[in-house]
Design a protein around this motif. Structure first.
Motif, PDB file in Angstrom:
ATOM      1  N   ARG A  12       0.844  -1.205   0.000  1.00 29.61           N
ATOM      2  CA  ARG A  12       0.000   0.000   0.000  1.00 29.61           C
ATOM      3  C   ARG A  12       0.879   1.254   0.000  1.00 29.61           C
ATOM      4  O   ARG A  12       1.668   1.425  -0.915  1.00 29.61           O
ATOM      5  CB  ARG A  12      -0.945  -0.028   1.202  1.00 29.61           C
ATOM      6  CG  ARG A  12      -2.039  -1.075   1.149  1.00 29.61           C
ATOM      7  CD  ARG A  12      -3.142  -0.714   0.176  1.00 29.61           C
ATOM      8  NE  ARG A  12      -4.306  -1.582   0.356  1.00 29.61           N
ATOM      9  CZ  ARG A  12      -5.427  -1.486  -0.347  1.00 29.61           C
ATOM     10  NH1 ARG A  12      -5.543  -0.578  -1.285  1.00 29.61           N
ATOM     11  NH2 ARG A  12      -6.427  -2.303  -0.149  1.00 29.61           N
ATOM     12  N   ASN A  38      -4.068   0.490   6.549  1.00 28.66           N
ATOM     13  CA  ASN A  38      -3.190  -0.298   5.688  1.00 28.66           C
ATOM     14  C   ASN A  38      -2.313  -1.240   6.503  1.00 28.66           C
ATOM     15  O   ASN A  38      -2.042  -2.375   6.100  1.00 28.66           O
ATOM     16  CB  ASN A  38      -2.294   0.617   4.847  1.00 28.66           C
ATOM     17  CG  ASN A  38      -3.059   1.392   3.803  1.00 28.66           C
ATOM     18  OD1 ASN A  38      -4.208   1.072   3.501  1.00 28.66           O
ATOM     19  ND2 ASN A  38      -2.447   2.425   3.246  1.00 28.66           N
ATOM     20  N   GLU A  41      -4.382  -4.031   7.701  1.00 30.93           N
ATOM     21  CA  GLU A  41      -4.666  -4.873   6.538  1.00 30.93           C
ATOM     22  C   GLU A  41      -3.491  -5.810   6.249  1.00 30.93           C
ATOM     23  O   GLU A  41      -3.690  -6.967   5.859  1.00 30.93           O
ATOM     24  CB  GLU A  41      -4.963  -4.010   5.312  1.00 30.93           C
ATOM     25  CG  GLU A  41      -5.316  -4.812   4.072  1.00 30.93           C
ATOM     26  CD  GLU A  41      -5.510  -3.932   2.845  1.00 30.93           C
ATOM     27  OE1 GLU A  41      -6.241  -4.347   1.931  1.00 30.93           O
ATOM     28  OE2 GLU A  41      -4.922  -2.831   2.803  1.00 30.93           O
ATOM     29  N   SER A  42      -2.256  -5.326   6.438  1.00 30.30           N
ATOM     30  CA  SER A  42      -1.090  -6.175   6.180  1.00 30.30           C
ATOM     31  C   SER A  42      -1.074  -7.382   7.126  1.00 30.30           C
ATOM     32  O   SER A  42      -0.700  -8.489   6.725  1.00 30.30           O
ATOM     33  CB  SER A  42       0.204  -5.369   6.316  1.00 30.30           C
ATOM     34  OG  SER A  42       0.522  -5.081   7.662  1.00 30.30           O
ATOM     35  N   VAL A  45      -3.786  -9.759   5.723  1.00 31.92           N
ATOM     36  CA  VAL A  45      -3.328 -10.417   4.495  1.00 31.92           C
ATOM     37  C   VAL A  45      -2.277 -11.474   4.821  1.00 31.92           C
ATOM     38  O   VAL A  45      -2.283 -12.573   4.252  1.00 31.92           O
ATOM     39  CB  VAL A  45      -2.764  -9.380   3.501  1.00 31.92           C
ATOM     40  CG1 VAL A  45      -2.112 -10.067   2.310  1.00 31.92           C
ATOM     41  CG2 VAL A  45      -3.876  -8.446   3.029  1.00 31.92           C
ATOM     42  N   ARG A  50      -5.309 -13.040   1.847  1.00 29.90           N
ATOM     43  CA  ARG A  50      -6.301 -12.267   1.101  1.00 29.90           C
ATOM     44  C   ARG A  50      -6.671 -11.050   1.929  1.00 29.90           C
ATOM     45  O   ARG A  50      -6.516 -11.036   3.150  1.00 29.90           O
ATOM     46  CB  ARG A  50      -7.549 -13.099   0.790  1.00 29.90           C
ATOM     47  CG  ARG A  50      -8.273 -13.582   2.017  1.00 29.90           C
ATOM     48  CD  ARG A  50      -9.403 -14.544   1.725  1.00 29.90           C
ATOM     49  NE  ARG A  50     -10.525 -13.906   1.065  1.00 29.90           N
ATOM     50  CZ  ARG A  50     -11.700 -14.512   0.846  1.00 29.90           C
ATOM     51  NH1 ARG A  50     -11.868 -15.766   1.222  1.00 29.90           N
ATOM     52  NH2 ARG A  50     -12.670 -13.883   0.250  1.00 29.90           N
ATOM     53  N   SER A  51      -7.151 -10.026   1.249  1.00 36.42           N
ATOM     54  CA  SER A  51      -7.520  -8.791   1.927  1.00 36.42           C
ATOM     55  C   SER A  51      -9.005  -8.783   2.276  1.00 36.42           C
ATOM     56  O   SER A  51      -9.815  -9.414   1.603  1.00 36.42           O
ATOM     57  CB  SER A  51      -7.206  -7.590   1.033  1.00 36.42           C
ATOM     58  OG  SER A  51      -7.745  -6.395   1.576  1.00 36.42           O
ATOM     59  N   HIS A  52      -9.352  -8.054   3.324  1.00 35.96           N
ATOM     60  CA  HIS A  52     -10.758  -7.853   3.667  1.00 35.96           C
ATOM     61  C   HIS A  52     -11.311  -6.613   2.984  1.00 35.96           C
ATOM     62  O   HIS A  52     -12.510  -6.349   3.063  1.00 35.96           O
ATOM     63  CB  HIS A  52     -10.915  -7.695   5.185  1.00 35.96           C
ATOM     64  CG  HIS A  52     -10.244  -6.477   5.742  1.00 35.96           C
ATOM     65  ND1 HIS A  52      -8.870  -6.373   5.855  1.00 35.96           N
ATOM     66  CD2 HIS A  52     -10.747  -5.307   6.239  1.00 35.96           C
ATOM     67  CE1 HIS A  52      -8.564  -5.210   6.383  1.00 35.96           C
ATOM     68  NE2 HIS A  52      -9.675  -4.536   6.617  1.00 35.96           N
ATOM     69  N   ARG A  53     -10.441  -5.864   2.259  1.00 37.78           N
ATOM     70  CA  ARG A  53     -10.855  -4.590   1.666  1.00 37.78           C
ATOM     71  C   ARG A  53     -10.955  -4.633   0.149  1.00 37.78           C
ATOM     72  O   ARG A  53     -11.649  -3.810  -0.454  1.00 37.78           O
ATOM     73  CB  ARG A  53      -9.868  -3.487   2.058  1.00 37.78           C
ATOM     74  CG  ARG A  53      -9.750  -3.268   3.545  1.00 37.78           C
ATOM     75  CD  ARG A  53      -8.537  -2.433   3.889  1.00 37.78           C
ATOM     76  NE  ARG A  53      -8.657  -1.041   3.453  1.00 37.78           N
ATOM     77  CZ  ARG A  53      -7.627  -0.205   3.353  1.00 37.78           C
ATOM     78  NH1 ARG A  53      -6.394  -0.628   3.629  1.00 37.78           N
ATOM     79  NH2 ARG A  53      -7.816   1.033   2.980  1.00 37.78           N
ATOM     80  N   THR A  54     -10.244  -5.555  -0.488  1.00 37.96           N
ATOM     81  CA  THR A  54     -10.240  -5.621  -1.948  1.00 37.96           C
ATOM     82  C   THR A  54     -10.090  -7.059  -2.410  1.00 37.96           C
ATOM     83  O   THR A  54      -9.478  -7.885  -1.724  1.00 37.96           O
ATOM     84  CB  THR A  54      -9.088  -4.776  -2.532  1.00 37.96           C
ATOM     85  OG1 THR A  54      -9.098  -4.891  -3.969  1.00 37.96           O
ATOM     86  CG2 THR A  54      -7.740  -5.244  -2.010  1.00 37.96           C
ATOM     87  N   ASP A  57      -5.602  -8.213  -5.870  1.00 33.61           N
ATOM     88  CA  ASP A  57      -4.314  -8.180  -5.165  1.00 33.61           C
ATOM     89  C   ASP A  57      -3.411  -7.038  -5.624  1.00 33.61           C
ATOM     90  O   ASP A  57      -2.542  -6.587  -4.870  1.00 33.61           O
ATOM     91  CB  ASP A  57      -3.578  -9.512  -5.347  1.00 33.61           C
ATOM     92  CG  ASP A  57      -4.251 -10.649  -4.589  1.00 33.61           C
ATOM     93  OD1 ASP A  57      -4.974 -10.368  -3.609  1.00 33.61           O
ATOM     94  OD2 ASP A  57      -4.060 -11.819  -4.975  1.00 33.61           O
ATOM     95  N   LEU A  60      -2.867  -4.024  -3.437  1.00 27.74           N
ATOM     96  CA  LEU A  60      -2.013  -4.119  -2.254  1.00 27.74           C
ATOM     97  C   LEU A  60      -0.577  -3.675  -2.526  1.00 27.74           C
ATOM     98  O   LEU A  60       0.188  -3.450  -1.591  1.00 27.74           O
ATOM     99  CB  LEU A  60      -2.004  -5.561  -1.725  1.00 27.74           C
ATOM    100  CG  LEU A  60      -3.381  -6.174  -1.411  1.00 27.74           C
ATOM    101  CD1 LEU A  60      -3.214  -7.630  -0.991  1.00 27.74           C
ATOM    102  CD2 LEU A  60      -4.095  -5.376  -0.329  1.00 27.74           C
TER     103      LEU A  60
END
Length: 376
Positions: A12, A38, A41-42, A45, A50-54, A57, A60
């Motif tokens: 990010r 962010n 989020e790291s 991930v 996997r991300s909870h926001r997008t 990939d 990221l």
């Protein structure tokens, strides 16, 4: 378990970051759009690949770079582990203790995470996709068999949908291959359904206990598995499989006309009942928030029960969304037990009477400054 140290490269808005954390409470303070979320989020991930926001990939990876890398040292009750996840245009590459994991399903579960974010407060009122995603991610953290079955199910679902479209367009008329795909999707679908129902029974027990405390025993809570795919009262695997497969066969003509698979766990849902009434339809906003808070606290205890160690808890700008009573209940539940990461725009948003000696970090433009431990 707790995250002792993390290193980010091109994740990010972080060009490079390396820092250590307290095994207790860590608070990230900063203005909006500086990188607090962010960072959390790291962690997510790294744990779930996997991300909870997008779902893309590429989002990221820092703009203009070819890859993003997350490294971390995880301390557990019994051992210490080094995790690494590299994200590039070619896909994801995961390592545990320097050994590359050929399947991501073998990697997920090395770090367990419970995330509580503002969007979770919409989980009850949101669409069924959000609730299924919640189930798939939470069960996948503690069951590699679920991840494997889910991966196979998605693969067969794509094949079956493609074949239904061919039948719809009369490219083919042969239903024998549809029978084969139906048997396979019913088998893997049954495995998913059975694990979901087992998980929800456990979650319900923990949620009932949490909800009783939060409401001072004024409300009863139940979780309902909602489906049109099979008789939801069934728990026996063989009976679920036969019922699901029979319903697929009964609906062949409808599915061919629609060109898509209309039954199965990819269409199922869950509902939360308060005093036997669906809280999404009849619950107040306060009741809905209490249910979500009960769920998050229940997740923590359920994971502890299954793996024998507490997960890491991420509270992403959520304390300001809770009233004083719910905030107090949440912070009391995590006191001295769970490594917790809290994001906030001000330390005033953290109840200092409950959170003892948090480690404070200032976040500014993708940079983090470890300031001090806040003494009360």
């Amino acid at each position: 378990m707790y995250i002792k140290k993390i290193s980010l490269k091109n994740f990010r808005n972080y060009e490079f970051l390396e820092t250590e954390f307290s095994p207790n409470i860590n608070v990230f303070i900063g203005k909006n759009a500086q990188g607090k979320t962010n960072l959390l989020e790291s962690f997510f991930v790294l744990a779930l690949a996997r991300s909870h926001r997008t779902s893309d990939d590429k989002d990221l990876i820092k703009w203009g770079q070819d890859f993003a890398r997350i490294n971390a040292r995880i301390e557990k009750n019994t051992n210490s582990e080094k995790l690494e996840l590299i994200i590039s245009k070619a896909g994801k590459k995961a390592k545990a203790n320097n050994l590359e994991q050929k399947k991501l399903s073998n990697y997920v579960g090395n770090l367990n995470i419970v995330l509580f974010a503002p969007e979770d407060l919409n989980l009850i009122k949101g669409n069924p996709t959000q609730r299924r995603r919640f189930l798939d991610m939470e069960i996948g953290q503690i069951s590699r068999s679920y991840l494997s079955n889910f991966s196979q199910f998605k693969k067969i679902l794509r094949q079956r949908n493609n074949y239904l479209k061919q039948l719809q367009k009369k490219v083919t008329k042969d239903k024998i291959y549809l029978d084969v795909l139906t048997d396979q999707i019913a088998a893997f679908g049954t495995e998913i359904i059975v694990e979901r129902k087992k998980f929800l029974k456990k979650l319900e027990i923990y949620m009932q206990s949490m909800h009783t405390k939060l409401t001072e025993d004024k409300e009863s809570l139940k979780i309902l598995y909602k489906t049109n795919s099979f008789d939801a009262s069934l728990d026996d695997k063989e009976k679920i499989y036969n019922d699901l497969k029979n319903n697929y066969h009964k609906n062949y003509d409808k599915e061919i006309r629609a060109g898509t698979t209309m039954l199965g766990p990819q269409r199922d849902d869950i509902a939360f009942l308060i005093n036997k009434r669906d809280v999404s339809d009849f619950g107040s906003q306060g009741q809905q928030r209490t249910v979500i808070l009960s769920m998050k606290l229940a997740e923590v205890e359920l994971i502890k029960d299954v793996i024998g160690d507490y997960p890491v808890l991420l509270l992403d700008d959520v304390l300001s969304e809770l009233d004083e009573n719910r905030q107090t209940q949440l912070l009391k539940a995590i006191e001295d037990n769970i490594q917790t990461f809290i994001t906030t725009t001000s330390i005033d948003g953290v109840n200092k009477e409950i959170v003892k000696n948090p480690q404070i970090y200032n976040v500014d433009g993708g940079r983090i400054i470890k300031s001090r431990e806040e003494n009360n």
